[in-house]
Design a protein around this motif. Structure first.
Motif, PDB file in Angstrom:
ATOM      1  N   ASN A 187       0.877  -1.162   0.000  1.00 26.82           N
ATOM      2  CA  ASN A 187       0.000   0.000   0.000  1.00 26.82           C
ATOM      3  C   ASN A 187       0.919   1.217   0.000  1.00 26.82           C
ATOM      4  O   ASN A 187       1.393   1.652   1.047  1.00 26.82           O
ATOM      5  CB  ASN A 187      -0.911   0.011   1.225  1.00 26.82           C
ATOM      6  N   GLY A 188       1.216   1.722  -1.191  1.00 26.25           N
ATOM      7  CA  GLY A 188       2.223   2.764  -1.305  1.00 26.25           C
ATOM      8  C   GLY A 188       3.583   2.216  -0.916  1.00 26.25           C
ATOM      9  O   GLY A 188       4.004   1.160  -1.398  1.00 26.25           O
ATOM     10  N   LYS A 189       4.264   2.917  -0.005  1.00 20.36           N
ATOM     11  CA  LYS A 189       5.557   2.437   0.482  1.00 20.36           C
ATOM     12  C   LYS A 189       5.418   1.691   1.801  1.00 20.36           C
ATOM     13  O   LYS A 189       6.337   1.668   2.616  1.00 20.36           O
ATOM     14  CB  LYS A 189       6.518   3.617   0.639  1.00 20.36           C
ATOM     15  N   ARG A 190       4.289   1.073   1.965  1.00 17.17           N
ATOM     16  CA  ARG A 190       4.066   0.222   3.137  1.00 17.17           C
ATOM     17  C   ARG A 190       3.802  -1.207   2.659  1.00 17.17           C
ATOM     18  O   ARG A 190       3.016  -1.437   1.746  1.00 17.17           O
ATOM     19  CB  ARG A 190       2.900   0.752   3.980  1.00 17.17           C
ATOM     20  N   LEU A 191       4.486  -2.158   3.294  1.00 13.02           N
ATOM     21  CA  LEU A 191       4.383  -3.563   2.925  1.00 13.02           C
ATOM     22  C   LEU A 191       3.757  -4.346   4.069  1.00 13.02           C
ATOM     23  O   LEU A 191       4.121  -4.159   5.233  1.00 13.02           O
ATOM     24  CB  LEU A 191       5.770  -4.124   2.605  1.00 13.02           C
TER      25      LEU A 191
END
Length: 350
Positions: free
Chosen positions: A251-255
């Motif tokens: 989610n964007g730069k979140r894993l």
């Protein structure tokens, strides 16, 4: 109260609200997690219906369920329940139909009113469904073979024997990606045309995610390791899981990641510098799959014991829950003890 104060302080001073020390405390204090035990078998896959946003789940006990969630209540409808089947994957079509593939060799199609069962011949142990041709076809993936299913006519058009064993699947460039037992991956352009590449990391891949916009790729491994590759091609080793990684989502730069170790983890990878994970959920059972719901405010997790668990992950909603639970302000003595004398006092409850 302390978790909300930590949020306010970090927010006011421009800190990283997704750092493990801050976000972990916030998620633990806010709650926002609820579980429903709904399946007799192990939940193998979850999906969201694009037509009406229902949650769909399938299990290894031949169950296909549809769920409507309102607040903390879940209303479940049984679309199919037959323990002769072992469902491993599902596809939720835009027209509301549900396609479920059984390890025993059948593709089940149901809309809740009518059910059709198609025998998938010449595909041994089918375990995955992937869309092809802009959603007009389904690729049925077995251990050593694949088949092309035409959605409009509901017919198997052709099959192909593979010279490798498929261990995992994913998607890249909106096409199916097959991982084999020899360290290679195969991008499926059509049943007759596949692009073969060497997997850039060593070991058995069990989960895969790709974010084209952020130039990020993640490989989950059988030993629990996650390899993150950034836009420059540099590998980052993420170590927290103790067992097989079962799902990866960006989610964007979140894993986000799940594993047989029972953990649902969150990795903040801003500037590729965050190597520590936040534990969003710890179960005593294997976590087989998860998906986002409600504009990615929540994650729904499918567990080996048939339980579905909803976890709140939205930072604004977590902060809102914390704020609502604050009953009073800190005394000056408490503020000095917990936050420090050098930190300017501020009210946490207006």
């Amino acid at each position: 109260m302390l978790a909300y104060a930590s949020y306010l302080y970090t927010h006011d001073y421009g800190g990283n609200l997704y750092s493990p020390t801050v976000f972990q405390a916030m998620t633990q204090s806010a709650g926002g997690r609820i579980s429903w035990n709904i399946h007799n078998g192990s939940i193998s896959r979850l999906a969201i219906s694009p037509r009406d946003h229902r949650l769909l789940t399938v299990s290894t006990f031949g169950e296909i369920f549809s769920h409507q969630i309102k607040g903390e209540q879940m209303q479940t409808s049984r679309l199919m329940s037959d323990k002769a089947y072992w469902f491993n994957d599902l596809y939720a079509a835009p027209d509301g139909k549900v396609y479920a593939i059984s390890y025993t060799g059948q593709l089940v199609i149901t809309d809740g009113q009518q059910t059709r069962i198609i025998v998938v011949e010449n595909v041994n142990k089918p375990f995955c469904l992937q869309t092809l041709n802009d959603g007009k076809s389904l690729l049925v993936v077995g251990e050593n073979s694949i088949a092309l299913f035409d959605i409009p006519t509901e017919k198997i058009m052709t099959t192909r024997r593979l010279d490798f064993q498929v261990t995992c699947t994913g998607r890249r460039d909106n096409k199916p990606l097959l991982f084999d037992n020899r360290g290679h991956m195969h991008l499926v352009n059509s049943l007759d045309k596949m692009t073969n590449e060497q997997v850039p990391v060593r070991g058995k891949v069990t989960a895969y995610a790709n974010n084209r916009e952020e130039h990020l790729t993640a490989y989950g491994m059988a030993d629990g390791t996650i390899w993150l590759i950034d836009g420059s091609g540099k590998n980052h080793k993420l170590v927290e899981h103790l067992s097989r990684v079962t799902q990866l989502l960006f989610n964007g730069k979140r894993l986000y990641s799940s594993s047989y170790d029972g953990k649902l983890l969150f990795w903040s990878i801003e500037n590729n510098s965050q190597k520590n994970a936040v534990t969003l959920y710890q179960s005593a059972h294997w976590l087989n799959d998860f998906t986002f719901i409600n504009n990615k405010d929540y994650i729904m997790v499918g567990e080996h014991n048939g339980t579905v668990t909803r976890c709140l992950i939205s930072l604004p909603k977590i902060a809102q829950r914390l704020r609502q639970n604050v009953k009073r302000n800190f005394t000056q003595e408490e503020w000095n003890y917990y936050l420090g004398k050098g930190i300017p006092y501020r009210k946490v409850k207006e």
